[in-house]
Design an enzyme around this catalytic site. Structure first.
Site, PDB file in Angstrom:
ATOM      1  N   SER A  83       0.383 125.082  67.514  1.00  0.00           N
ATOM      2  CA  SER A  83       1.157 126.045  68.439  1.00  0.00           C
ATOM      3  C   SER A  83       0.662 125.082  69.909  1.00  0.00           C
ATOM      4  CB  SER A  83       0.749 127.410  68.457  1.00  0.00           C
ATOM      5  OG  SER A  83       1.442 128.036  69.433  1.00  0.00           O
ATOM      6  N   ARG A 141     -13.719 134.194  53.445  1.00  0.00           N
ATOM      7  CA  ARG A 141     -13.289 132.719  53.785  1.00  0.00           C
ATOM      8  C   ARG A 141     -11.701 132.552  53.442  1.00  0.00           C
ATOM      9  NH1 ARG A 141     -14.421 127.545  50.140  1.00  0.00           N
ATOM     10  NH2 ARG A 141     -14.013 125.909  51.730  1.00  0.00           N
ATOM     11  N   LEU A 142     -11.260 132.093  54.595  1.00  0.00           N
ATOM     12  CA  LEU A 142      -9.833 131.463  54.421  1.00  0.00           C
ATOM     13  C   LEU A 142      -9.985 129.979  54.035  1.00  0.00           C
ATOM     14  CD1 LEU A 142      -6.652 131.952  54.415  1.00  0.00           C
ATOM     15  CD2 LEU A 142      -6.909 131.241  57.049  1.00  0.00           C
ATOM     16  N   CYS A 165     -11.839 131.941  58.992  1.00  0.00           N
ATOM     17  CA  CYS A 165     -12.413 133.051  58.299  1.00  0.00           C
ATOM     18  C   CYS A 165     -12.949 134.400  59.187  1.00  0.00           C
ATOM     19  CB  CYS A 165     -13.796 132.396  57.813  1.00  0.00           C
ATOM     20  SG  CYS A 165     -13.561 130.843  57.025  1.00  0.00           S
ATOM     21  N   ILE A 169     -10.072 123.481  54.252  1.00  0.00           N
ATOM     22  CA  ILE A 169     -10.968 121.875  54.288  1.00  0.00           C
ATOM     23  C   ILE A 169     -11.996 122.283  52.994  1.00  0.00           C
ATOM     24  CG2 ILE A 169     -12.179 120.340  55.059  1.00  0.00           C
ATOM     25  CD1 ILE A 169     -10.888 120.858  57.764  1.00  0.00           C
ATOM     26  N   GLY A 213     -13.627 128.923  62.274  1.00  0.00           N
ATOM     27  CA  GLY A 213     -13.173 128.075  62.928  1.00  0.00           C
ATOM     28  C   GLY A 213     -12.788 126.733  62.238  1.00  0.00           C
TER      29      GLY A 213
END
Length: 641
Positions: free
Chosen positions: A371, A50-51, A2, A54, A80
């Site tokens: 990654s 917010r992304l 986020c 969870i 995070g």
């Protein structure tokens, strides 16, 4: 994953700040397009985009939490992921009776802080930048993850302290906080030499970064009190006779466990795949948890070879669905202003451009990618780490003979064989190794910088770090330096900024405390040999990574910059940038134009130095001159990912 922004006032009033913070949050829209929220009381304002990854339906932020007798005592903003949040929640519930009202990882952070205090950060296994406001003590606690995966900018002015995920949002609040927007000339010089702005600096004098592995306590009207809680230390443990296979198995097990925890998400997780050992290992281990894994790569077609072919072969062998994005020079050049805007401060690593495009492609299919960043620093993967082996004969020379070698090197013409070896052999490690990037030497720097200060050198950055590793073997010292410089200044900045520009969460399983715990003990001869790098890691991954990749050199996403700056692809674009840039007071543009002409004529390869200066010119055009106005699209993505 986020974007957060906060303002702690110095005067106990947030009347004007709420609206200002809310407006500045638009600079962070790409970091969190799913939800937007603010919270405030008399001393503090939190803003959050917010992304959702969870506990999508809950775990809204800013989040309130408290123990049973003080509900809503704390307010949290958090960027995070905490990968051991399930284990932490169970432990906190069993040991302290902590109660949780969501299924996410955010509450685990606040509860851990309530019961364990500052030591809570040492229990978090993940990537994070967060702020916790205690409404009872009226104190703010901010912290950043051990390796610096997630960013956190910080600035204090006469009216308070502002902090956030991106510097541009702090610049929006500069008038409110009373911040100056003057540039930092020393940071400009450091950037020009190193190709990135080293922590804790930024190019603005009043804005700094909370360093990796650090936290700070703040109270209204007082400056931050910053402490370091994590310093990566290589505690070498030699391999005992007959122990090698067990140690390799230990490495493989730690990495497999890390990947398993990094796969925790309520959305689709994919993986970047360059074709090298690091990203292939991550993708192969991720396939064990998601047989339908999608991998992504990017590249540039070149005559006789394409790095995308290696990645495609790897994807086929591990059974992943593979998607390729090929970037052309026109697309490359047109994207630069937008990319530099997302960066906040310039980073002169051309690999960030293809990373931006592969992230944009990946976001059409997934919301999270894994990654391979960090493997080289932890396991000894850079070719330059083999240099101490080639320079061992010089270690036996007296100081006088070393000085003689330096004088001899000075007399050898540029480009002649042996000159570089003599020059580097005559210097100590501290003198010759800046980290994985060095763009200009002093003579070249003096030619292009108007305000060249010989007292400002790379040693401003490197000397304190080298002091921490006195007595270690030279490769461990180089790894330690890169963890504090190249990794967090370049690698992790471009990884965070380019993926979040596309509202994509990037996770890095190598940069995990448990993986570091096994990597830090690996002896020199198990990292670097005369034939290869990352020796122990390669042995550990035998049987996990396909054979054609296991001993392949590092690939990454290489960019044909040297060729493009000579031809029609980028030469005209570079000329125009030099002509239009209003940086004459900072840079000698005639000298830079001469470098470009010499590069085109094949006199010298100035590609990386030119790119360093050109990126700075674009940055200056955006953030200082307001001459360049990038087109930033409002992020809109499928909700089903």
């Amino acid at each position: 994953m986020c974007g957060l922004l906060g303002y702690l006032t110095a005067n106990g009033t947030t009347d004007q700040a709420v609206e200002a913070v809310d407006a500045a949050m638009h600079c962070l829209r790409h970091r969190g397009p799913d939800e937007h929220g603010t919270w405030h009381d008399d001393d503090l304002v939190f803003g959050f985009n917010r992304l959702s990854i969870i506990d999508i339906e809950h775990s809204h932020q800013p989040l309130r939490w408290g123990p049973a007798d003080q509900p809503d005592r704390y307010a949290l903003t958090f960027n995070g992921e905490i990968y051991n949040y399930l284990e932490l929640r169970a432990e906190l519930a069993e040991s302290h009776g902590a109660q949780f009202h969501t299924e996410g990882d955010s509450e685990a952070i606040v509860a851990a802080f309530h019961y364990w205090g500052d030591a809570a950060v040492e229990r978090l296994r993940g990537m994070f930048a967060f702020a916790i406001w205690d409404t009872v003590t009226r104190k703010l606690f901010i912290a950043r993850d051990p390796f610096g995966i997630k960013p956190l900018f910080l600035a204090t002015g006469p009216n308070g302290t502002v902090f956030g995920s991106e510097k541009k949002s702090l610049l929006e609040l500069a008038p409110l906080v009373g911040l100056r927007t003057d540039l930092d000339p020393r940071a400009i010089e450091h950037y020009t030499v190193l190709q990135y702005v080293p922590e804790p600096e930024t190019l603005h004098l009043d804005i700094r970064r909370l360093e990796s592995g650090s936290y700070a306590h703040l109270s209204p009207g007082e400056p931050p009190k910053i402490d370091r809680y994590f310093t990566p230390t290589f505690r070498i443990k030699p391999f005992a006779e007959g122990q090698a296979e067990a140690r390799y198995a230990e490495i493989a097990a730690a990495l497999e466990d890390s990947v398993a925890k990094h796969m925790r998400a309520d959305v689709t997780v994919g993986s970047f795949l360059s074709g090298g050992i690091d990203s292939t290992a991550i993708a192969a281990l991720a396939m064990r948890h998601n047989p339908k894994l999608i991998t992504f790569t990017t590249g540039f077609e070149r005559e006789g070879y394409s790095e995308v072919d290696v990645a495609a072969e790897s994807a086929e062998l591990i059974g992943a669905r593979h998607i390729v994005k090929v970037v052309g020079p026109e697309e490359f050049a047109n994207s630069i202003p937008e990319i530099v805007w997302y960066l906040d401060d310039p980073v002169a690593d051309p690999a960030l451009v293809p990373l931006y495009f592969v992230a944009k492609e990946a976001r059409k299919h997934v919301k999270v990618v894994l990654s391979g960043e960090g493997a080289d620093e932890l396991f000894g993967g850079y070719t330059i780490y083999r240099e101490p082996l080639s320079l061992r004969p010089f270690e036996r020379l007296s100081p006088g003979l070393r000085r003689a070698a330096a004088r001899l090197s000075d007399r050898i013409p540029e480009g002649r064989r042996g000159k570089s070896l003599l020059n580097r052999g005559s210097m100590s490690l501290e003198e010759r190794y800046y980290g994985n990037a060095r763009s200009f030497n002093d003579a070249q720097l003096r030619a292009v910088l108007r305000d060249f200060r010989p007292e400002w050198t790379h040693q401003d950055v490197t000397a304190p770090i080298y002091a921490q590793s006195e007595g270690w073997d030279p490769v461990a010292r180089m790894q330690h330096l890169d963890l504090f410089t190249w990794l967090r200044g370049d690698i992790l900045v471009k990884a965070d900024k380019m993926t979040m520009a596309n509202s994509l969460e990037l996770r890095v399983p190598f940069l995990d405390p448990e993986v570091f715990a096994v990597a830090e003990r690996i002896p020199l001869e198990q990292k670097i040999t005369k034939d290869t790098t990352k020796y122990a890691l390669r042995r550990a991954l035998d049987g996990i990574v396909p054979a054609h990749v296991l001993n392949r050199a590092k690939l990454g996403f290489p960019v044909p910059l040297r060729h493009w700056l000579k031809g029609p692809e980028l030469f005209d674009w570079a000329q125009q940038q030099i002509a239009d840039s209003q940086t004459d007071h900072l840079l000698d543009k005639a000298a830079i134009k001469g470098m470009l002409d010499d590069h085109r004529a094949g006199v010298s390869d100035h590609s990386r130095r030119l790119w360093t200066l050109l990126v700075f010119m674009v940055w200056h055009g955006i953030f200082v001159e307001n001459r360049i106005v990038p087109t930033i699209q409002e992020p809109v993505y499928p909700v089903s990912l």
